[in-house]
Design an enzyme around this catalytic site. Structure first.
Site, PDB file in Angstrom:
ATOM      1  N   LYS A 257       0.859  -1.194   0.000  1.00 30.15           N
ATOM      2  CA  LYS A 257       0.000   0.000   0.000  1.00 30.15           C
ATOM      3  C   LYS A 257       0.896   1.245   0.000  1.00 30.15           C
ATOM      4  O   LYS A 257       1.693   1.431   0.898  1.00 30.15           O
ATOM      5  CB  LYS A 257      -0.898  -0.013   1.240  1.00 30.15           C
ATOM      6  N   ASP A 262      -2.278  10.196   3.907  1.00 31.45           N
ATOM      7  CA  ASP A 262      -3.677   9.836   4.086  1.00 31.45           C
ATOM      8  C   ASP A 262      -4.368  10.837   5.017  1.00 31.45           C
ATOM      9  O   ASP A 262      -4.261  10.740   6.239  1.00 31.45           O
ATOM     10  CB  ASP A 262      -3.775   8.412   4.665  1.00 31.45           C
ATOM     11  N   LYS A 269      -9.744  12.967   8.568  1.00 31.73           N
ATOM     12  CA  LYS A 269      -9.267  12.531   9.884  1.00 31.73           C
ATOM     13  C   LYS A 269      -9.163  13.725  10.835  1.00 31.73           C
ATOM     14  O   LYS A 269      -9.011  14.856  10.382  1.00 31.73           O
ATOM     15  CB  LYS A 269      -7.857  11.925   9.744  1.00 31.73           C
ATOM     16  N   ASP A 280       1.897   6.193   5.578  1.00 27.12           N
ATOM     17  CA  ASP A 280       0.899   5.286   5.012  1.00 27.12           C
ATOM     18  C   ASP A 280       1.360   4.629   3.704  1.00 27.12           C
ATOM     19  O   ASP A 280       0.610   3.877   3.092  1.00 27.12           O
ATOM     20  CB  ASP A 280      -0.426   6.047   4.808  1.00 27.12           C
ATOM     21  N   ASP A 339     -11.944   7.309   3.999  1.00 30.76           N
ATOM     22  CA  ASP A 339     -10.732   7.013   4.753  1.00 30.76           C
ATOM     23  C   ASP A 339     -10.366   5.525   4.677  1.00 30.76           C
ATOM     24  O   ASP A 339      -9.282   5.132   5.083  1.00 30.76           O
ATOM     25  CB  ASP A 339     -10.914   7.456   6.214  1.00 30.76           C
ATOM     26  N   GLU A 341      -9.332   3.946   2.225  1.00 33.89           N
ATOM     27  CA  GLU A 341      -8.795   4.080   0.862  1.00 33.89           C
ATOM     28  C   GLU A 341      -7.777   2.996   0.525  1.00 33.89           C
ATOM     29  O   GLU A 341      -7.583   2.662  -0.634  1.00 33.89           O
ATOM     30  CB  GLU A 341      -8.171   5.469   0.686  1.00 33.89           C
ATOM     31  N   ARG A 343      -7.746  -0.210   1.057  1.00 37.97           N
ATOM     32  CA  ARG A 343      -8.337  -1.415   0.441  1.00 37.97           C
ATOM     33  C   ARG A 343      -8.772  -1.147  -0.994  1.00 37.97           C
ATOM     34  O   ARG A 343      -8.815  -2.073  -1.810  1.00 37.97           O
ATOM     35  CB  ARG A 343      -9.494  -1.916   1.311  1.00 37.97           C
TER      36      ARG A 343
HETATM   37  N1  BES Z   1      -4.003   4.503   7.043  1.00 39.76           N
HETATM   38  C1  BES Z   1      -5.136   4.261   7.839  1.00 39.76           C
HETATM   39  C2  BES Z   1      -4.901   3.232   8.937  1.00 39.76           C
HETATM   40  C3  BES Z   1      -3.951   3.623  10.038  1.00 39.76           C
HETATM   41  C4  BES Z   1      -4.441   4.175  11.203  1.00 39.76           C
HETATM   42  C5  BES Z   1      -2.612   3.353   9.947  1.00 39.76           C
HETATM   43  C6  BES Z   1      -3.594   4.489  12.236  1.00 39.76           C
HETATM   44  C7  BES Z   1      -1.746   3.674  10.989  1.00 39.76           C
HETATM   45  C8  BES Z   1      -2.255   4.232  12.133  1.00 39.76           C
HETATM   46  C9  BES Z   1      -6.287   3.749   6.981  1.00 39.76           C
HETATM   47  O1  BES Z   1      -6.329   4.217   5.682  1.00 39.76           O
HETATM   48  C10 BES Z   1      -7.558   4.166   7.634  1.00 39.76           C
HETATM   49  O2  BES Z   1      -7.789   5.341   7.686  1.00 39.76           O
HETATM   50  N2  BES Z   1      -8.330   3.218   8.117  1.00 39.76           N
HETATM   51  C11 BES Z   1      -9.554   3.497   8.768  1.00 39.76           C
HETATM   52  C12 BES Z   1     -10.590   2.557   8.233  1.00 39.76           C
HETATM   53  C13 BES Z   1     -11.997   2.924   8.633  1.00 39.76           C
HETATM   54  C14 BES Z   1     -12.414   4.204   7.957  1.00 39.76           C
HETATM   55  C15 BES Z   1     -12.900   1.789   8.266  1.00 39.76           C
HETATM   56  C16 BES Z   1      -9.346   3.294  10.256  1.00 39.76           C
HETATM   57  O3  BES Z   1      -8.573   2.418  10.642  1.00 39.76           O
HETATM   58  O4  BES Z   1      -9.914   4.063  11.026  1.00 39.76           O
HETATM   59 ZN    ZN Z   2      -4.540   4.785   4.867  1.00 45.53          ZN
HETATM   60 MN    MN Z   3      -7.394   6.038   5.540  1.00 45.02          MN
END
Ligand code: BES
Ligand code: ZN
Ligand code: MN
Length: 488
Positions: A257, A262, A269, A280, A339, A341, A343
């Site tokens: 990825k 992000d 966020k 990310d 967010d 993104e 996947r």
């Molecule tokens: N890049 C983030 C995940 C992440 C969070 C990595 C904290 C490192 C530290 C990912 O793209 C994300 O935002 N995931 C969301 C998914 C949700 C919207 C279903 C998450 O984990 O909150």
């Molecule tokens: Zn991300």
């Molecule tokens: Mn995200």
């Protein structure tokens, strides 16, 4: 740190000797001159080897000797080795030592003397790592070159020591690539820059690298990658690096990825710690560093490293909740949260990888906060239906301190991403967030042996610890190299 493994270190050239010792240990398997030096230092310092003990003495040739205690002999582990080597790095820098000799006299559980040595040399070369590309004023923070000799047991002859040194360097260089790519600021490490850097690393390691730009990504109908990219003024990139040794029997594809920043996009966020989202793209960095290490080791396995790269930003053209996106494999996704993104871009990248029909497919992604909630920074989540692959990856990681912990990938979780309007939704709600993300990815995988590694908690450290620096860690490289070697 530039590390050499050698049973006969040049003491006259060294300015600092480090000896790591457990309680009551004296009979070291090292050259007589060195043993005398250690014996004298231990006696003069009244050193006992307790875990919290460390003393530096003024000695002759080298002019300083530091004794570091690691506690009880039977408690010696990879964890204690990492901690004491990290301490070596700190003390060497503090004293501005330039040529050091390090004795780690133990064989780690699950290892032999040589594999312990290789791992120790690899880790030692990273103990003074600092990303200092943008430091111009605080000159003391800048690393300076340190030469280290890691002392090998007497049974390891010069030829073996040289071979082990080369192996340790190959792995350490791969890890360094990941750390440098990950730590770079997100205005510099844009998708295009990440692709260019990957190409440079690949070329330097003698590998073929193909960079697909926006038009080609459009031609391939990578709907997920293009949707996430719509909010950004930076073009996306899709990168494929190939290592094709002649004697290879197996083909392994690695997918990463590569979100270079992000923000969450329209589902933005909170401001707190948003700067950490420059990390990310660590999954992408991991596949680049891993293929670099594999090529430098010359492993007889065909490896293809693949990553998709884009920023995830809000704007008037950004993808939004309520949209339905058609992915490269034709499946449709209802966007509920922009967010989620990772996947979206991985769905396309995994589909691309499966078309190559690899024997094994592994992906690396800082995919979910939920995985960090579950496992913190101690282990990455591993999701697979291939029990043998799970076991081998977990074992390999355990050996080199790059841990994975298995979470389920059961079809039952698919209910959570069911959509009224499309084939699936891109999020499954709060509960089991790491699992529903993995189950989403599964919809894009049709090859027999696949594992998803959620490295959100392990790819970077929020703060320095007693064993590692802050920032990108290189998580995944050592475990993967170890696993690939186990396939031979
Ligand atoms: N890049 C983030 C995940 C992440 C969070 C990595 C904290 C490192 C530290 C990912 O793209 C994300 O935002 N995931 C969301 C998914 C949700 C919207 C279903 C998450 O984990 O909150
Ligand atoms: Zn991300
Ligand atoms: Mn995200």
């Amino acid at each position: 740190m530039h590390v050499d493994i050698n049973r006969d270190p040049k003491l006259a050239k060294a300015d600092h000797l480090f000896v790591i010792l457990a309680e009551g240990d004296r009979e070291l398997d090292v050259a007589p001159a060195l043993r005398t030096l250690v014996d004298d230092a231990v006696r003069d310092a009244g050193f006992s080897g307790r875990g919290d003990e460390s003393v530096t003495l003024a000695t002759k040739a080298p002019k300083r000797t530091t004794l570091i205690g690691v506690g009880k002999r039977d408690a010696v582990s990879l964890r204690t080795m990492k901690g004491s080597l990290y301490q070596v790095g700190k003390l060497a820098r503090k004293q501005r030592s330039k040529n050091i000799v390090v004795i780690w006299p133990y064989t780690l559980p699950g290892h032999d003397a040589e594999s312990t040595l290789r791992l120790a040399a690899d880790l030692l070369s990273h103990v003074d790592y600092k990303y200092a590309e943008f430091i111009t004023v605080k000159v003391d923070d800048k690393p300076y070159p340190i030469d280290a000799t890691l002392v090998a047991p007497q049974a390891v002859d010069a030829k073996r020591a040289k071979a082990l040194t080369a192996e340790a360097r190959a792995i350490a260089e791969g890890v360094r690539t990941v750390r440098d790519l990950g730590n770079a600021p997100c205005n510099v490490m844009t998708p295009a820059a990440l692709a260019t850097r990957a190409n440079e690393v690949a070329r330097a390691a003698g590998l073929k690298c193909t960079i697909y730009k926006k038009r080609e990504i459009e031609a391939m109908k990578m709907g997920g990658l293009l949707a996430v990219n719509r909010g950004s003024v930076e073009e996306p990139r899709f990168v494929v690096i190939e290592y094709t040794p002649r004697k290879a029997k197996k083909h392994v594809a690695l997918v990463g990825k590569g979100i270079t920043f992000d923000s969450g996009g329209i589902s933005i966020k909170p401001a707190e710690k948003m700067e950490e989202m420059k990390f990310d793209m660590c999954g992408a960095a991991t596949v680049v560093g891993t293929i670099e290490a594999v090529a430098k080791l010359g492993l007889p396995i065909r490896v293809t490293a693949i990553f998709a790269a884009t920023e995830n930003l809000p704007s008037g053209s950004a993808y939004k909740p309520g949209e339905i996106i058609t992915m490269m494999n034709g499946k449709t996704v209802e966007i509920v949260n922009t967010d989620a993104e990772g996947r979206m871009i991985l769905g396309d990248a995994l589909h691309f990888a499966c078309r190559l029909e690899p024997d094994h497919l592994i992906d690396y992604a800082t995919l979910t906060g939920a995985c960090v909630v579950a496992l913190s920074s101690e282990a990455a989540g591993i999701f697979t239906q291939d029990d043998e692959l799970a076991q081998k990856l977990i074992e390999s990681g355990e050996r080199v301190g790059d841990r994975f912990w298995r979470l389920p990938l059961w079809d039952e979780y698919k209910d959570q991403i069911r959509s009224e309007w499309a084939d699936m939704k891109n999020t499954g709600g709060r509960w089991g967030g790491a699992i529903t993300a993995a189950v989403f990815l599964k919809e894009f995988v049709d090859c027999p042996s696949w594992a998803h590694l959620d490295i959100a908690g392990t790819a970077y450290a929020e703060a320095e610890t007693s064993r590692d620096a802050r920032g990108a860690t290189g998580a995944g490289v050592r475990a993967t190299v170890q696993w690939l070697e186990s396939l031979l």
